[in-house]
Scaffold this motif. Structure first.
Motif, mmCIF file in Angstrom:
data_model
loop_
_atom_site.group_PDB
_atom_site.id
_atom_site.type_symbol
_atom_site.label_atom_id
_atom_site.label_comp_id
_atom_site.label_asym_id
_atom_site.label_seq_id
_atom_site.Cartn_x
_atom_site.Cartn_y
_atom_site.Cartn_z
ATOM 1 N N PHE A 17 7.339 -40.903 -28.017
ATOM 2 C CA PHE A 17 7.614 -39.294 -28.520
ATOM 3 C C PHE A 17 8.701 -39.093 -27.947
ATOM 4 C CE2 PHE A 17 2.847 -39.258 -28.369
ATOM 5 C CZ PHE A 17 2.772 -38.881 -29.686
ATOM 6 N N ILE A 18 9.363 -39.167 -26.798
ATOM 7 C CA ILE A 18 10.927 -38.968 -26.292
ATOM 8 C C ILE A 18 11.920 -39.516 -27.296
ATOM 9 C CG2 ILE A 18 12.214 -39.431 -24.326
ATOM 10 C CD1 ILE A 18 10.588 -37.009 -23.855
ATOM 11 N N GLY A 19 11.695 -40.836 -27.638
ATOM 12 C CA GLY A 19 12.496 -41.362 -28.577
ATOM 13 C C GLY A 19 12.587 -40.732 -29.804
ATOM 14 N N LEU A 20 11.463 -40.555 -30.217
ATOM 15 C CA LEU A 20 11.387 -39.797 -31.584
ATOM 16 C C LEU A 20 12.037 -38.196 -31.641
ATOM 17 C CD1 LEU A 20 7.876 -40.596 -32.835
ATOM 18 C CD2 LEU A 20 9.998 -41.173 -34.061
ATOM 19 N N SER A 24 15.234 -36.920 -33.629
ATOM 20 C CA SER A 24 15.234 -35.816 -34.370
ATOM 21 C C SER A 24 16.630 -34.692 -33.872
ATOM 22 C CB SER A 24 13.754 -35.036 -34.223
ATOM 23 O OG SER A 24 12.935 -36.139 -34.520
ATOM 24 N N ASN A 25 16.568 -34.812 -32.558
ATOM 25 C CA ASN A 25 17.515 -33.920 -31.987
ATOM 26 C C ASN A 25 18.911 -34.314 -32.273
ATOM 27 O OD1 ASN A 25 16.493 -31.578 -30.590
ATOM 28 N ND2 ASN A 25 15.733 -32.941 -29.028
ATOM 29 N N ILE A 26 19.067 -35.443 -32.414
ATOM 30 C CA ILE A 26 20.536 -36.158 -32.882
ATOM 31 C C ILE A 26 20.654 -35.602 -34.341
ATOM 32 C CG2 ILE A 26 22.053 -37.853 -33.385
ATOM 33 C CD1 ILE A 26 20.811 -39.189 -30.822
ATOM 34 N N TYR A 106 12.320 -28.984 -36.337
ATOM 35 C CA TYR A 106 10.846 -28.586 -36.264
ATOM 36 C C TYR A 106 10.189 -30.072 -35.903
ATOM 37 C CZ TYR A 106 5.886 -28.250 -37.547
ATOM 38 O OH TYR A 106 4.404 -28.278 -37.571
ATOM 39 N N LEU A 107 10.757 -31.159 -36.439
ATOM 40 C CA LEU A 107 10.242 -32.262 -36.057
ATOM 41 C C LEU A 107 10.358 -32.651 -34.386
ATOM 42 C CD1 LEU A 107 10.940 -34.562 -38.941
ATOM 43 C CD2 LEU A 107 8.737 -33.937 -37.992
ATOM 44 N N ALA A 108 11.646 -32.392 -33.932
ATOM 45 C CA ALA A 108 11.723 -32.574 -32.510
ATOM 46 C C ALA A 108 10.809 -31.848 -31.729
ATOM 47 C CB ALA A 108 13.310 -31.975 -32.094
ATOM 48 N N LEU A 109 10.419 -30.421 -32.045
ATOM 49 C CA LEU A 109 9.646 -29.748 -31.299
ATOM 50 C C LEU A 109 7.909 -30.516 -31.616
ATOM 51 C CD1 LEU A 109 10.360 -26.181 -32.205
ATOM 52 C CD2 LEU A 109 10.635 -27.278 -30.168
ATOM 53 N N VAL A 110 7.722 -30.916 -32.955
ATOM 54 C CA VAL A 110 6.584 -31.597 -32.946
ATOM 55 C C VAL A 110 6.398 -32.769 -31.880
ATOM 56 C CG1 VAL A 110 5.170 -33.014 -34.542
ATOM 57 C CG2 VAL A 110 6.254 -31.096 -35.416
ATOM 58 N N PHE A 111 7.380 -33.437 -32.036
ATOM 59 C CA PHE A 111 7.388 -34.988 -31.034
ATOM 60 C C PHE A 111 7.265 -34.233 -29.652
ATOM 61 C CE2 PHE A 111 9.579 -36.872 -34.837
ATOM 62 C CZ PHE A 111 8.356 -37.350 -35.267
ATOM 63 N N MET A 112 7.801 -33.153 -29.310
ATOM 64 C CA MET A 112 7.940 -32.806 -27.997
ATOM 65 C C MET A 112 6.460 -32.228 -27.346
ATOM 66 S SD MET A 112 10.197 -33.001 -25.681
ATOM 67 C CE MET A 112 10.388 -32.793 -24.094
ATOM 68 N N ALA A 113 5.646 -31.564 -28.271
ATOM 69 C CA ALA A 113 4.461 -30.976 -27.927
ATOM 70 C C ALA A 113 3.612 -31.951 -27.155
ATOM 71 C CB ALA A 113 3.805 -30.284 -29.172
ATOM 72 N N GLU A 167 14.279 -29.844 -24.207
ATOM 73 C CA GLU A 167 15.011 -30.330 -25.304
ATOM 74 C C GLU A 167 16.228 -29.590 -25.544
ATOM 75 O OE1 GLU A 167 13.306 -29.797 -29.529
ATOM 76 O OE2 GLU A 167 13.319 -27.781 -28.172
ATOM 77 N N ALA A 168 16.300 -28.184 -25.013
ATOM 78 C CA ALA A 168 17.414 -27.572 -25.237
ATOM 79 C C ALA A 168 18.552 -28.459 -24.382
ATOM 80 C CB ALA A 168 17.592 -26.282 -24.643
#
Ligand code: ADP
Length: 605
Positions: A17-20, A24-26, A106-113, A167-168
């Motif tokens: 998940f961290i990788g994803l 996404s963040n990049i 959004y995807l970054a948040l989805v993977f972070m949850a 994330e930030a």
């Protein structure tokens, strides 16, 4: 920063998940940065500045002349398709860039949850498991409320303050770096200029922040003083009134109260200043930027459209910087909570099993307390002094004596809830410290004064941790414990939920359930701690009968307040202030005409 490393190790379990999330963040950062130069052609058209580049740049398309190349293509487009169409195309491109930026955000948040909640779950589980292995002495020193607040509040704080902003910490630096690169590309001198301004305002605002932090620590301290005075006054109201000391207390409280008001007001003044000041300073920076930038435009050193895009890029540096500093501040706050959680996780487990601990499957000969002295803490002195006691297999030994004599302490030493420092407790000739703890405890059944039940069904409360138990055996145990009848009278029988700590049952019923539990476990050794003392005489009879059944063919150590219940014990041991002062059976002790007789007479009254 050991705590932070530990947090990273928790997070490390969610690599996928961290990788994803990072990818996404990049991409979010990329699309944020790409949206900056996309605005430029839009302004070009509006300002009628187009048409400059009619020849392709030398060397064709490459990283160096990327902008020139785009300008050339763009001029071509306007010439062939017209301004409006070109404008529409730019708008579409901007829309697309923002769409992807937000999609990946959004995807970054989805993977972070799952990471956030997973880490919180792991920490909470670890805390709970640690609580189960921590030795009892730990809990007499730490307050229960404090542990609870660490398990709930602090774990939540870690989630809110650290994981929430993690994330930030990944994303914002990317956005900042990208925007900055664009700014430098457009105008290094303007960028440098802007950064000098930002550093200046940063120092001013940071100074206020630091002074706020200092004052708020002071505020906490003053509030603490205030609460202490109230606490003392409440505790000592009788004395305050008796000594007519109201005026003195009034003055004392008044002074602290006033000091608190004073410091709080000053804190508010300073805090309220920070927002207007930072807005004003921010605008001042923008005003200076506008003035200096326009002068660059007028002198022809910069295109107007480039300048406006520059401002947009500048905004894309400021906003993420704010987020980043907020995130950093939040992490600092969270680290405090993480520390509190770690203190529990790293607490020492003092009751340890030796690496070469011996197994013990059955109890064969005797339990022996040899020269046992014990203190809960060194300062308060010994609670047990040189206790010698043998409990041969199959016998019942009762401990009697005034409250505080050390009876429960004796009972707690046997299953190693506390460890003896002087002397030793032996089971079948071997010190209990040399056995496997699990084995030792599985030899023992404990029925305590307070019936310990859990919010679960009657069945689960009786079976309690045993595996592969047949229903028949459970019913049998309940029958022997005089519990079967009342269980069947409940709504769902063995499947009835007994409420918090068994609140839906009477005291006697609760106690009989714990006895059924002990009967089912079928241990060779029993520890009964005042098991009937909290009951009325009717339920006492039922419980007493159940206990006698339980004690049949077992070895037991019984603590009793009601002497009538232990008259048949093989040996009665009278304790006072941590020492054994009399021992023998009921009749022998009565004949002795000593402490035991006094206790019996006292109870007869
Ligand atoms: P009894 O069971 O005979 O009433 P206890 O064994 O409970 O006596 O207590 C013996 C002494 O040890 C008392 O003075 C009591 O205050 C002290 N004590 C009991 N439990 C603790 C504890 N967890 N921490 C510190 N002192 C304790």
């Amino acid at each position: 920063m050991g705590s932070f490393r530990r947090l990273l190790s928790y997070i490390g379990r969610y690599k996928k998940f961290i990788g994803l999330n990072i990818v996404s963040n990049i991409l979010t950062a990329l699309f944020t940065v790409v949206s900056i130069p996309l605005l430029q052609p839009f302004f070009e058209i509006l300002f009628n500045q187009t048409g400059g580049v009619t020849d392709p740049p030398a060397g064709g398309f490459s990283a160096v002349n990327i902008q020139a190349w785009f300008k050339y293509r763009y001029t071509l487009l306007i010439d062939t398709e017209g301004k409006e169409k070109a404008l529409l195309l730019v708008c579409g491109a901007i829309l697309l860039a923002f769409f992807f930026k937000n999609l990946f955000r959004y995807l970054a948040l989805v993977f972070m949850a799952p990471v956030r909640n997973g880490v919180v779950r792991d920490i909470r589980q670890q805390l709970f498991d640690k609580m189960l292995v921590l030795p009892l002495p730990y809990f007499s020193e730490e307050r229960k409320g404090d542990l609870m607040s660490r398990m709930t509040g602090d774990v939540q704080e870690v989630e809110m303050s650290i994981l929430n902003v993690l994330e930030a910490l990944f994303r914002e630096p990317l956005v900042i770096a990208g925007s900055l690169a664009y700014m430098l590309y457009q105008s290094p001198s303007l960028t440098l200029f802007v950064f000098l301004l930002i550093i200046f305002t940063g120092v001013v605002i940071g100074g206020i922040g630091r002074s706020l932090k200092r004052s708020s620590a002071l505020v906490q301290e003053k509030l603490g003083n205030l609460v202490t005075i109230v606490d003392e006054a409440l505790g000592g109201l009788r004395i305050i009134k008796g000594f007519n000391a109201e005026a003195y207390q009034h003055a004392k409280f008044g002074a602290e109260n006033n000091a608190y008001r004073h410091i709080l007001t000053r804190l508010l003044w300073r805090r309220d200043l920070s927002s207007p000041l930072s807005e004003f300073l921010g605008i001042a920076v923008v005003a200076v930027l506008l003035w200096y930038g326009s002068s660059l435009v007028f002198s022809g050193k910069m295109e107007p459209d480039a300048f406006i895009t520059f401002i947009y890029a500048f905004y894309n540096v400021i906003d993420p910087s704010k987020q980043l500093s907020k995130a950093w501040y939040s992490v600092q706050k969270g680290i405090g909570a993480l520390h509190r959680v770690e203190q529990v996780l790293d607490a020492e487990t003092t009751i340890l099993e030796k690496p070469d601990a011996k197994p013990i499957r059955s109890f064969e000969r005797e339990i022996a307390f040899k020269d046992v002295s014990f203190a809960y803490n060194k300062e308060e002195g010994h609670v047990l002094n040189q206790i010698q006691l043998n409990i041969p297999k199959g016998k019942a030994v009762a401990l009697v004596g005034a409250s505080g004599a050390g009876k429960s302490t004796m009972a707690d030493l046997l299953p190693r809830f506390y460890d003896v420092e002087e002397g030793g407790v032996f089971v079948d000739g071997l010190n209990i410290k040399d056995y496997k703890i699990k084995d030792l405890r599985s030899l023992m059944g404990i029925v305590s004064q307070e019936a310990v039940l859990f919010n679960d069904t009657i069945y689960n409360n009786i079976v309690f941790g045993l595996q592969g138990v047949a229903m028949e055996d459970v019913v049998n145990a309940a029958r022997i414990a005089n519990a079967h009848e009342f269980i069947m009278a409940t709504e769902k029988g063995y499947e009835t939920n007994i409420g918090d700590r068994g609140s839906k049952l009477s005291g006697g019923q609760r106690q009989r359930l714990t006895i059924a539990r002990a009967i089912l476990k079928n241990p060779p050794i029993l520890i009964l701690d005042e098991a009937t003392s909290a009951l009325d005489s009717e339920s006492e009879k039922l419980v007493q009968a159940a206990l006698l059944e339980l004690m049949k063919n077992r070895t037991s150590l019984v603590i009793a307040h009601r002497l009538s219940t232990i008259q048949h014990a093989d040996e009665i041991v009278v304790m006072r202030q941590g020492r054994i002062i009399e021992r023998g059976n009921h009749h022998a002790l009565l004949a002795l005409n000593g402490e035991y007789k006094k206790l019996v007479e006292l109870q007869a009254m």
